[in-house]
Design a protein around this motif. Structure first.
Motif, PDB file in Angstrom:
ATOM      1  N   THR A  69     -81.654 -50.213   5.845  1.00 34.95           N
ATOM      2  CA  THR A  69     -80.992 -48.908   5.962  1.00 34.95           C
ATOM      3  C   THR A  69     -81.476 -47.924   4.917  1.00 34.95           C
ATOM      4  O   THR A  69     -81.573 -48.246   3.723  1.00 34.95           O
ATOM      5  N   LYS A  76     -76.817 -42.141   7.491  1.00 40.60           N
ATOM      6  CA  LYS A  76     -77.440 -43.441   7.277  1.00 40.60           C
ATOM      7  C   LYS A  76     -78.335 -43.756   8.469  1.00 40.60           C
ATOM      8  O   LYS A  76     -77.896 -43.678   9.621  1.00 40.60           O
ATOM      9  N   VAL A 116     -80.483 -47.032  14.428  1.00 39.39           N
ATOM     10  CA  VAL A 116     -79.075 -46.632  14.433  1.00 39.39           C
ATOM     11  C   VAL A 116     -78.918 -45.495  13.437  1.00 39.39           C
ATOM     12  O   VAL A 116     -79.289 -45.629  12.260  1.00 39.39           O
ATOM     13  N   GLU A 118     -76.112 -42.955  11.766  1.00 39.16           N
ATOM     14  CA  GLU A 118     -74.671 -42.774  11.602  1.00 39.16           C
ATOM     15  C   GLU A 118     -74.382 -41.562  10.720  1.00 39.16           C
ATOM     16  O   GLU A 118     -74.887 -41.459   9.602  1.00 39.16           O
ATOM     17  N   ASN A 119     -73.581 -40.664  11.247  1.00 35.32           N
ATOM     18  CA  ASN A 119     -73.129 -39.489  10.493  1.00 35.32           C
ATOM     19  C   ASN A 119     -71.711 -39.778  10.011  1.00 35.32           C
ATOM     20  O   ASN A 119     -70.778 -39.812  10.809  1.00 35.32           O
ATOM     21  N   THR A 120     -71.560 -39.976   8.712  1.00 36.44           N
ATOM     22  CA  THR A 120     -70.239 -40.315   8.168  1.00 36.44           C
ATOM     23  C   THR A 120     -69.476 -39.088   7.683  1.00 36.44           C
ATOM     24  O   THR A 120     -68.348 -39.199   7.209  1.00 36.44           O
ATOM     25  N   LYS A 168     -68.713 -37.983  12.227  1.00 36.47           N
ATOM     26  CA  LYS A 168     -68.131 -39.328  12.381  1.00 36.47           C
ATOM     27  C   LYS A 168     -68.667 -40.038  13.630  1.00 36.47           C
ATOM     28  O   LYS A 168     -67.914 -40.674  14.376  1.00 36.47           O
ATOM     29  N   SER A 169     -69.947 -39.939  13.848  1.00 32.17           N
ATOM     30  CA  SER A 169     -70.533 -40.572  15.038  1.00 32.17           C
ATOM     31  C   SER A 169     -71.629 -41.553  14.646  1.00 32.17           C
ATOM     32  O   SER A 169     -72.203 -41.487  13.561  1.00 32.17           O
ATOM     33  N   LYS A 170     -71.903 -42.458  15.567  1.00 30.16           N
ATOM     34  CA  LYS A 170     -72.995 -43.417  15.389  1.00 30.16           C
ATOM     35  C   LYS A 170     -73.743 -43.501  16.712  1.00 30.16           C
ATOM     36  O   LYS A 170     -73.138 -43.682  17.765  1.00 30.16           O
ATOM     37  N   ARG A 171     -75.044 -43.348  16.646  1.00 31.84           N
ATOM     38  CA  ARG A 171     -75.852 -43.381  17.855  1.00 31.84           C
ATOM     39  C   ARG A 171     -76.998 -44.374  17.663  1.00 31.84           C
ATOM     40  O   ARG A 171     -77.638 -44.394  16.614  1.00 31.84           O
ATOM     41  N   GLU A 172     -77.260 -45.175  18.700  1.00 31.99           N
ATOM     42  CA  GLU A 172     -78.320 -46.178  18.637  1.00 31.99           C
ATOM     43  C   GLU A 172     -79.274 -46.011  19.796  1.00 31.99           C
ATOM     44  O   GLU A 172     -78.866 -45.680  20.914  1.00 31.99           O
TER      45      GLU A 172
END
Length: 226
Positions: A69, A76, A116, A118-120, A168-172
């Motif tokens: 990562t 991330k 992957v 991820e926007n935190t 607040k999304s995560k995309r793969e």
């Protein structure tokens, strides 16, 4: 004259000998890309999305399933798994205007990475995953979000907003790189996978952990942070 029982015994011995002769070594079993359906599951990722497009012989050269990562704080980027496939004797007719037709007339290699992102944070972040590069030996190869990637597993999501990662999304999804033989043998030593910093694309600077992009050593053996 061969008696029935003796004949059956000789037949079984012959079948065992033939089966043993045809059995492949562990290395050969690893090298041949399976012909099932590609997906992002551990089993599905071993399947080839390249072979159905190119034909010819597509072999799985290497598979790495150790995630790494690039942690920029609010964003991330994880390389979950990646693989290298070789293409020889491609024989399927391909659209000459398609970038994938690059491998229609020459042998080469395809790198597929399962990414992957991820926007935190509590805001949308603009990020161009196609700028994740493989480079080394003076050669840089930017990723494609579409080449050889089935629509259901593309990272882009939609053509109009593939670069927007909502709060607040995560995309793969999978991204790919096409290499000819010359590129491959130049890149194979001391190769880096460069994951750019989100501030390279942000309208307003993000409070990232580092001002630089992350570089991973990209080899046939492992991916480690450099």
């Amino acid at each position: 004259m061969i008696q029935p029982k003796k004949h059956q015994t000789l037949q079984k011995q012959k079948e065992k000998t033939e089966a043993k002769t045809e059995e492949k070594s562990p290395e050969q079993k690893q090298a041949v890309a399976p012909t099932g359906t590609f997906s992002l599951t551990p089993a599905g990722f071993k399947q080839s999305a390249v072979a159905p497009k190119t034909g010819g012989t597509v072999s799985l050269v290497y598979l790495n399933t150790t995630p790494e990562t690039a942690d920029f704080g609010p964003l991330k980027v994880t390389i979950k798994q990646y693989k290298l496939e070789s293409v020889t004797g491609s024989n399927k007719k391909m659209d000459p205007y398609s970038p994938e037709s690059y491998l229609a007339n020459q042998d080469g290699f395809v790198v597929t990475a399962d990414v992957v992102i991820e926007n935190t944070s509590a805001s949308n972040i603009n990020y161009l995953a196609e700028r994740i590069q493989i480079n080394g030996g003076g050669i840089s190869k930017g990723a494609s979000l579409e080449n050889f990637v089935p629509t259901a597993y593309q990272l882009s999501g939609s053509a109009t907003s593939h670069n927007i990662f909502p709060a607040k999304s995560k995309r793969e999804g999978a991204i790919t790189y096409m290499l000819n033989k010359e590129n491959y043998y130049t890149l194979v030593h001391l190769t880096k996978l460069v994951v750019p910093n989100p501030n390279e694309f942000a309208d307003k600077a993000l409070p990232v952990k580092t001002t630089k992009g992350n570089r991973f050593r990209f080899s046939h053996h492992r991916v480690t942070k450099s």
